[in-house]
Structure formats: C-alpha cells, structure tokens
Design a protein around this motif. Structure first.
Motif: not given
Length: 697
Positions: A4, A483, A485, A540-541, A603, A608-610
C-alpha cells in the motif's frame, strides 16, 4: 503494508501507464515524441490506398527473369536518410476529431509511404496524411498471425530465432534476443541472393509491401532497397517492373518506422518474394514485413474456407474517429432510450469530452443491491481494437435487449454497466504533455461510482493480466506479485481467456516472445513486466473495484475488414467477464431502524483486503465458491460476524448485516436529540470540590 505504501507513493503516477501510449507487451525502444502524430491525423490506415486495375499474372515467364537474374556484386549500401516530420492533415471538425495513429499498430514512430514513381527514381517522400485515400486491400496477416509460420520461407537465416517466421511486422524481440525470440528475419549471408517469401495458399491480388528493420536494443539492421517478385508455383518468378526494367523499391531509413511501398500495378499470383538489394552500412540483411493483398474467390480452396470467420451480428464494423464515435453513441441511445444514458467523466488535455455510455434498466441512478461494472478502452492512442470492441458491445447489448435475448435482458436489468470507449482521445502526442487531466478524471470517476469489477482493453498481445502490476523488489523488473485475492483474480482472468476463441488455443503461435499457455492465457502483471501506479493496482488498493488488463489482439490496429472476426473472437468473453460481477457475496449493512450504513468495513477472514459499503449501505464482495467468515465494522456500531456461503451457480449470495449502536453512540444520540452535550466528569468533580470549600469557609 509495504504494498500500500508503494502504491501511495505511485499515486501521482496512477494510470500514467494506462493513459500514455506505448510500452506495449514487450517494451519498445527509446522514442522521440516528435515522430508521434497519433490521433491528429485522418483515420485511414496506412495500407488504405487507391489501387490501379490488377495485372493478371500467368506463366510461362520470359527467359532471363526470376532467380537467374543476378548482379555481380551488391551496390554500396546507402546511409539512412533523415525522416521528415509528418505534416498535419487539415482540420475536419471544430473538435479536432480523434483519428488513428500514423503507424498501424506501431507505438514507435510514424509510418512513411513511398509512392511507386518516387521510389523508382530514388526520391524520398514525406509521411502521408491518409485522409484523402480510399480503402485498399488489407494485410494478409503476418502481424495478426493469420499467415502461419509454415507459409513463410527464406533463402537463409542466421539462426532459428532469426528465421523467416520472425519476419512479421511489429514483432518484438525478447529481452535477451535469444535463439528463439528475436526481432526480425535476418539472412545468413549479406548478398543479393537472399530473399523472404510468403505463400498466400491461393491466388491473391498483391498491392503493396510494408517493411521495418530489426527490433533490437543493441543492433542496427535494416534493408534500404529491395525488389518484389511473384510466382504461381514458387519456381518461376516474375519481377515487378517499372517500364522495361526491374523496379527497385526504397526501403527503410531506420529500424522502427514502417514504410509502405505500393506496387505500380497490382499483381495476381500465389507467392510473393522480397529480394533485398541494399542494406544499412555496417548492418545486416534483416527485415520485418507485411504484405497487402486481396484473396481472390476460390470456393474449392478448403484451407481458406476453413479459416474464414463471419458474424451474423449487424454492427457498424468500421473504425470510428472521435466525431463518429459520438454519433454512434447517440444512435445507440436513440435506439434504446430506456436503458442507455450518455455522460462524460471530464475532458482531455485538448478539451475533448471523455464520453461514457451507461446501460441499465434505470440509467442515471444507482440501485441498491445492483453491482456496477465498467469497460475502459482507448487508453493508448495507437491501440484502437479495444475502442472498437466497446462500441460494438454497446450496439450488441442494445440490439439483443430489444430482441428479448433472455441472457442480455437479465444482465442489463441486474447490472449497471458503464462503457468508456476512448480514455485518450487526444492520442499519445498530446496526452504526453498533459496526462494529469485524464488521470484526475478517471480517479474521480472511480471514486464516485462504487465499481465492483472492471476491465481495461489494450492491444499488442493475447492475454489477461491481473494485479499486482508492480514488483515488490525495487531492483527487479519481473517478479510474481500476487494480491491477497490472487485466487479470485486468477478466476476472473481465466473467465475471459477461456471463452476467447484464441487465447487458450495451444496451437496458437505466440504474438511476440511470451507464451502464456502455461497459465491458460493469463499472467500476473508484475511477473510479466512491472508497471508503477497502474490502473489495476490503483483500483485494488484505493477503491472496491477489481480491475484487470485485457489484451485483445496481437495487432493493435487491425484492418477494417478484420473487425468482424475480432468481434467474434472477443464477443463471448466480453459478456462472460461482465457476468462475473455477480459472483461472491452481496448485501446491505443497516442499523436497527433499517437505514443503510455507508462506509462500513467488510472483512473476510483469511483475506487481507477489506472493502467498504456504498452510500446506501450496500456492498459486493467478489469471492470464489466456498464458505467464508465475514465481519462488518462501522464507527459508532458494534461489529457483527456471520458465515456466508458462496456456491458454484451464477449469482452472488445475499449476506445482509444489521448493526446496533454502541453505548457511547446511543448516549451521544440521546444528548444531541435533547440539545445537550455529554458531561465532562473531571470538570464536574472540580466544580463540586470548589463548591464544598466555599461551604466550609
């Protein structure tokens, strides 16, 4: 998270690689912006020329022609001539119409055209503005791979990686320029007996030849002049004449600008051969080429009929400049006014509006529970296939909706679709000077609309690339960078590649150097070539959107006659990929009063991606089939967790949440309701102590 942080630093560059034309699949040699005339020229491709009547070819040939006619020694190679700057075509519209780049599929320098008469006299012509020429014969397909490796032959070659199969226009060399993937056909010897030929496998009216030098970072090899010969049997050859003598065509003056030479009279034959007559001093005989020709009708030719591709869709199969693109959008809107809306997301550097078309059963509004999808194309000024495919797609969706196609009706009524056909209407040259305008417009668009899934269509390869696009190690240019995902992205990429007619075909020849078959036509962007601040990584970020780069064809700029086939290649993929927006879980996060909670955090355990809820409290979370533990958090509310199951059937699983307010939030709500503020306990204690002292005294 280091990833990030890197993306935040790259935010100023976000979308830069998407808006700027150019790096292509393998990266290009260094370029001078002066040569770019991308979309300020008229839209006719460089192979669209007015043609004279064909001269049928029939053996036997006169004695003394063909291979037996040789000169004793090669002439002195001429030094390359300085390319003249192209002249701008006259304006045709107040808005400076978006038009095509000077080089078909070339992201390097402008195409130059040599007229037959000037070539015969050794004169040098300037690049031609092609607005005044009519459409001629298309390329046979060396660049698009319609011409197979088995149809290309050469007298000699330096090694396998420089064989005839590498003599294709715009082919790129590998990073190492190794034995397998080099950037041209190169003869094994530098003499006048060398040639490269194409077997069209049927009688063809040949009208022109386009040549380039060798694609190489280290070497300078190109052919400065050549002869053209034709044959019906590959044994007896006739040389194209200029009057009574053999015609010498002027070739290249550097290695990247494609140069077109037209035959003085079209020749009808099956084979065509290029015989180099001079080459760059201190260089070698190396060339890439494309042949222009019209195959003649031959109902008995099984090979040709087997490879023909037709479409039953009644679409506007042509290249569209900016004005024509706007007109086509208007036509679609008038045909389907109840499901379409035209709007713009901002303006380009030159002030052209960036138009998008929305397709939905309630255009102009976000419906709670309905996901939003987008296609973006035309980011690179010289990659036009994606733009045309998006224009065909909006026509197709409108027509099929009116025809009550159940699949399309369901897609339109359950999805809010946005199509942005031309992100870069100015073309590379102008966008290079003011890229921030388009960048800001797209970022604002992505942040305003809660997109769930999107694809940006590009050209020059046949592969779907998924994030991350930037390597983690600063000293590397290629490195797998998945990622959290990654499994979802792999599925999304495969959904497009597997339904494309060519991407996963193991028999398909690679476009340039990369063979993506080991991952079924997909690739992690960073493991291919690193890009800082790409649209995929930014989406995505910094948004909820899962974005992929879809490279829809080896040829960035196919001939107009090839557009129906390209549509057939991509049509099913374009639809299937849109349908993936309905995979995973969806729902609404509400309070106890039934009001949607915006900006709540969704979540998924182990990922580890909200993501966050939209303004109405609705959300969509793309997930592969399986069981997931999902937790929702929002400021002022207690968190909530539940198990959500994702099945294999199409359609997202409904997974709603109702959150109760925390005690502190309730107290604040009550106090605000009655116009009071919460009491500060430390101040209250001090006040009481002061009162007691006064009472004692």
């Amino acid at each position: 998270m280091a990833r990030r942080g890197a993306a935040a630093l790259a935010l100023a560059l976000a979308l830069l690689a998407v808006v700027l034309a150019g790096v292509g699949a393998q990266g290009a040699a260094l370029q001078a912006p002066d040569y770019y005339v991308q979309e300020t020229w008229s839209r006719e491709p460089y192979y669209a020329r007015r043609e004279p009547e064909p001269e049928p070819f029939s053996p036997p040939l006169p004695a003394g022609t063909g291979d037996g006619e040789r000169e004793p020694r090669p002439p002195e190679p001429r030094p390359p001539k300085k390319a003249t700057k192209p002249k701008k075509a006259p304006k045709r519209d107040k808005l400076a119409p978006e038009t095509r780049p000077p080089g078909k599929n070339s992201n390097r320098k402008g195409v130059r055209t040599k007229s037959s008469e000037k070539a015969a006299n050794g004169d040098h012509s300037v690049p031609v503005a092609r607005g005044d020429v009519s459409k001629g014969c298309p390329p046979l397909g060396l660049e698009t791979l319609k011409i197979t490796d088995f149809q290309l032959h050469a007298s000699t070659s330096k090694r396998y990686g420089l064989g005839a199969h590498r003599g294709r226009l715009n082919i790129q060399a590998g990073i190492n320029e190794n034995d397998f993937y080099d950037g041209a056909w190169c003869a094994g010897r530098n003499d006048l007996h060398q040639w490269i030929e194409v077997d069209a496998r049927r009688l063809t009216k040949f009208t022109g030849v386009i040549t380039q030098g060798r694609n190489s970072l280290w070497l300078s090899d190109w052919v400065t002049s050549y002869k053209v010969m034709v044959s019906n049997d590959s044994h007896t050859w006739v040389t194209v004449k200029n009057g009574s003598g053999d015609m010498i065509f002027e070739g290249n003056s550097e290695k990247e600008i494609p140069v077109l030479n037209e035959l003085p009279v079209p020749m009808v034959a099956r084979y065509i051969r290029i015989n180099p007559r001079s080459w760059f001093d201190n260089g070698s005989i190396c060339m890439r080429m494309e042949i222009l020709g019209c195959p003649l009708p031959d109902p008995n030719n099984y090979y040709h009929r087997r490879n023909e591709m037709t479409t039953t869709d009644d679409l506007d199969f042509k290249h569209h400049n900016y004005k024509e693109m706007r007109q086509l959008m208007k036509v679609v809107n008038e045909m389907c006014p109840n499901i379409t809306r035209i709007y713009n997301i901002g303006k380009s550097h030159q002030g052209l509006k960036l138009y998008a078309v929305e397709i939905s059963d309630h255009p102009g509004e976000h419906e709670v529970g309905e996901p939003e999808f987008h296609y973006i194309a035309g980011a690179h000024g010289n990659e036009v296939l994606g733009r045309e495919l998006t224009l065909f797609l909006m026509q197709f969706l409108c027509q099929e909706y009116l025809a009550h196609n159940a699949r399309i009706v369901h897609l339109v009524e359950e999805t809010r679709i946005h199509i942005l056909p031309s992100l870069n209407p100015d073309g590379y040259e102008k966008a290079y000077e003011g890229v921030a305008v388009e960048t800001r417009a797209v970022i604002a668009w992505m942040e305003k609309i809660p997109f769930v899934l999107g694809g940006n269509l590009q050209g020059g390869e046949l592969v779907v690339a998924y994030p991350y696009d930037m390597v983690r190690s600063l000293w590397k240019t290629q490195e797998p960078s998945p990622t959290p995902d990654d499994h979802v992205f792999r599925w999304l990429a495969y959904s497009y590649a597997s339904t494309h007619r060519l991407m996963t075909d193991a028999r398909r020849r690679v476009c340039h150097t990369e063979d993506f078959q080991k991952e079924d036509g997909t690739v992690n962007g960073a493991s291919w070539h690193t890009v800082a601040g790409s649209l995929n990584d930014f989406s995505y970020l910094h948004t909820n959107c899962f974005e992929l780069s879809i490279y829809v064809g080896c040829d960035k700029y196919p001939h107009e006659s090839e557009l129906p086939e390209e549509w057939e290649n991509n049509r099913e993929s374009l639809i299937v990929f849109m349908e993936q927006v309905h995979r995973g879980i969806k729902g609404v996060v509400r309070d106890f009063h039934g009001k949607g909670i915006p900006n709540a955090i969704i979540s998924v355990e182990g990922v580890n991606h909200d993501i966050r809820t939209a303004s109405d409290g609705d959300y969509w979370r793309l997930l592969n089939p399986g069981e997931y533990v999902v937790t929702v958090k929002a400021e002022g509310f207690t968190s909530s967790t539940k198990n959500c199951m994702v099945g294999y059937d199409m359609g997202a699983t409904q997974c709603d949440f109702t959150l109760s307010k925390t005690n502190l939030a309730r107290i604040r709500e009550i106090m605000e309701k009655f116009g009071k503020q919460p009491i500060s306990l430390p101040a209250r204690r001090l006040k009481l102590r002061g009162r007691k002292r006064r009472q004692r005294g």
